[in-house]
Every structure is written in structure tokens, then in C-alpha cells.
Write a protein that holds these residues in place. Structure first.
Motif, PDB file in Angstrom:
ATOM      1  N   GLY A   1       0.812  -1.218   0.000  1.00 16.06           N
ATOM      2  CA  GLY A   1       0.000   0.000   0.000  1.00 16.06           C
ATOM      3  C   GLY A   1       0.840   1.261   0.000  1.00 16.06           C
ATOM      4  O   GLY A   1       0.341   2.333   0.332  1.00 16.06           O
TER       5      GLY A   1
ATOM      6  N   THR B   1       2.225   5.896  -5.679  1.00 16.26           N
ATOM      7  CA  THR B   1       0.943   6.391  -6.199  1.00 16.26           C
ATOM      8  C   THR B   1       0.983   7.915  -6.369  1.00 16.26           C
ATOM      9  O   THR B   1       1.937   8.573  -5.959  1.00 16.26           O
ATOM     10  CB  THR B   1      -0.211   6.072  -5.215  1.00 16.26           C
ATOM     11  OG1 THR B   1       0.078   6.727  -3.971  1.00 16.26           O
ATOM     12  CG2 THR B   1      -0.357   4.585  -4.964  1.00 16.26           C
TER      13      THR B   1
ATOM     14  N   LYS C   1      -5.011   2.847  -1.983  1.00 15.85           N
ATOM     15  CA  LYS C   1      -4.227   1.634  -2.162  1.00 15.85           C
ATOM     16  C   LYS C   1      -4.087   0.892  -0.821  1.00 15.85           C
ATOM     17  O   LYS C   1      -4.235  -0.324  -0.745  1.00 15.85           O
ATOM     18  CB  LYS C   1      -2.850   2.007  -2.713  1.00 15.85           C
ATOM     19  CG  LYS C   1      -2.146   0.889  -3.417  1.00 15.85           C
ATOM     20  CD  LYS C   1      -0.912   1.393  -4.120  1.00 15.85           C
ATOM     21  CE  LYS C   1      -0.135   0.246  -4.722  1.00 15.85           C
ATOM     22  NZ  LYS C   1       1.127   0.687  -5.310  1.00 15.85           N
TER      23      LYS C   1
END
Ligand code: SF4
Length: 213
Positions: free
Chosen positions: A40, A45, A202
Motif C-alpha cells: 500500500g 501512487t 491503495k
């Protein structure tokens, strides 16, 4: 050329970073899968995919190998009081770790915060121990967990999705729009463990997958 970043989250404190995952050997399990925390990872991202954010991280991987890198870093930290290593990435190389140690030893006026998973590799034990012995250095071992588990007996950090039951000092950045807002707990040897509250789509997906296992 030295490429430092200034992130608004850290109240403008400078950091030196590398590309996430490709410089994070501690991010993988024995079977090659990513540990939960890295599945994550925020640094894979959003903004971190923009070319202007990626470029300095890619360049830094070559740049630290220059002979003048240590003295350039020391000069760059002349007027700094706090410094964050690895907003993304990790000290994947022993040669890099030795150079970072030299920078830390030569800048006692700076409080250094270095989060890492390189404690998983025995050959890094000596250099990490020397960093930890410095009054101005906080080496925090990042837990692989996203449910609040952590490595006992060390300065560390973990991720939690349960604020009410989080271990250690709970990072309050979530109350301040994701910013530190004057908090310097991560740099302090008086704070053994920090829980970061899980955030981002995420990470939410990873936690959901774990909870239905
Ligand atoms: S614990 Fe404090 S210093 Fe660390 S990230 Fe959170 S707000 Fe910033």
C-alpha cells in the motif's frame, strides 16, 4: 548534482530520497511477494508518479556515488535543524549507508530521521548501530504490518487502521491535512514507537484484503 526534496507534509523540512521499491530490498517476503506495508506504499501512487518527482529520485541513485557527495550533503545541511532521509526508497547499499553515516557524524546540529527496513540484512547491523549511537540520529525500523504489529525493543514505526487501539505514539498528521504541523516525534529518541494511521485508496484495499483472509 545533489537533489533534495521539500515536502509540505514535513513543514518544509528537506529530504533525500530514491525510487520506492526498486531501492527497497526489505520490501519483499521470502517468496518474493511485497510485505503488506509496501503493497500500500504511498510513494508508488499519485504525485510520486509525476516525472518531476521521479527524476530526482532516479538521479540520486547515481549521484550518491560521487566522491564529493558527502561534502555536498554536509554543505546543503548547513542551515538545517531537521532532515528526513528516504521520504521514498531505502539505503539499499552498504556503500550508501557508510556515506550517510559520514554525513550524520559531520552534522551534529541536524536531527536526522532515517526510516528503514535494512535491519533485515545482517551486513547492515554494524553501520546501523553506529548511526543509532549518535545523539542526533533517529533510525526507525519500519514494520511490515498495516495492522499495528511492530518489532519489539527498537525505535520503530508501524501502520494501523485502528486509531483507538494503536500502539505507541499515534501520528496526528491525519488531523492536520496530512501535515506534521510542528510535530517532530519521528526525529525524537524519546518516542520509541510511532503508529501511522493508514491512508489512501491503495492502503485501504490492502487492509480490506487482509481482513477478509
Ligand atoms: S509523528 Fe509527527 S513528525 Fe512523524 S510524521 Fe507524524 S506528524 Fe510528522
Amino acid at each position: 548534482m545533489l537533489r533534495l526534496s521539500k515536502t509540505s507534509k514535513l513543514d518544509g523540512i528537506l529530504s533525500w530520497s530514491l525510487q520506492a521499491l526498486e531501492t527497497c530490498p526489505g520490501s519483499v517476503n521470502a517468496d518474493g511477494s511485497l510485505v503488506d506495508a509496501c503493497r500500500g506504499c504511498y510513494a508508488t501512487t499519485g504525485n510520486y508518479n509525476y516525472p518531476n518527482v521521479k527524476a530526482p529520485r532516479i538521479e540520486n541513485r547515481e549521484d550518491w556515488q560521487r566522491d564529493e557527495w558527502v561534502s555536498d550533503m554536509i554543505n546543503a545541511l548547513e542551515s538545517q535543524r531537521y532532515f528526513r532521509w528516504f521520504d521514498s526508497g531505502d539505503m539499499y547499499s552498504l556503500g550508501l549507508a557508510e556515506k550517510i553515516l559520514q554525513v550524520m557524524e559531520s552534522t551534529p546540529w541536524v536531527k536526522h530521521w532515517l526510516p528503514t527496513r535494512m535491519q533485515k540484512f545482517p551486513k547492515f547491523a554494524k553501520v546501523i548501530k553506529r548511526m543509532q549511537a549518535l545523539d542526533n540520529v533517529m533510525v526507525r525500523f519500519s514494520s511490515d504490518s498495516v495492522t499495528g504489529e511492530y518489532v519489539l525493543g527498537l525505535h520503530g514505526s508501524t501502520i494501523t487502521d485502528n486509531i483507538g487501539n494503536a500502539p505507541g505514539f499515534v501520528c496526528k498528521a491525519y488531523e492536520h491535512g496530512g501535515k506534521c504541523n510542528g510535530c517532530r516525534a519521528c526525529y525524537s529518541k524519546d518516542v520509541p514507537l510511532i503508529s501511522y494511521v493508514a491512508h489512501g485508496k491503495k492502503m485501504a484495499k490492502v487492509i480490506k484484503l487482509i481482513s477478509i483472509k
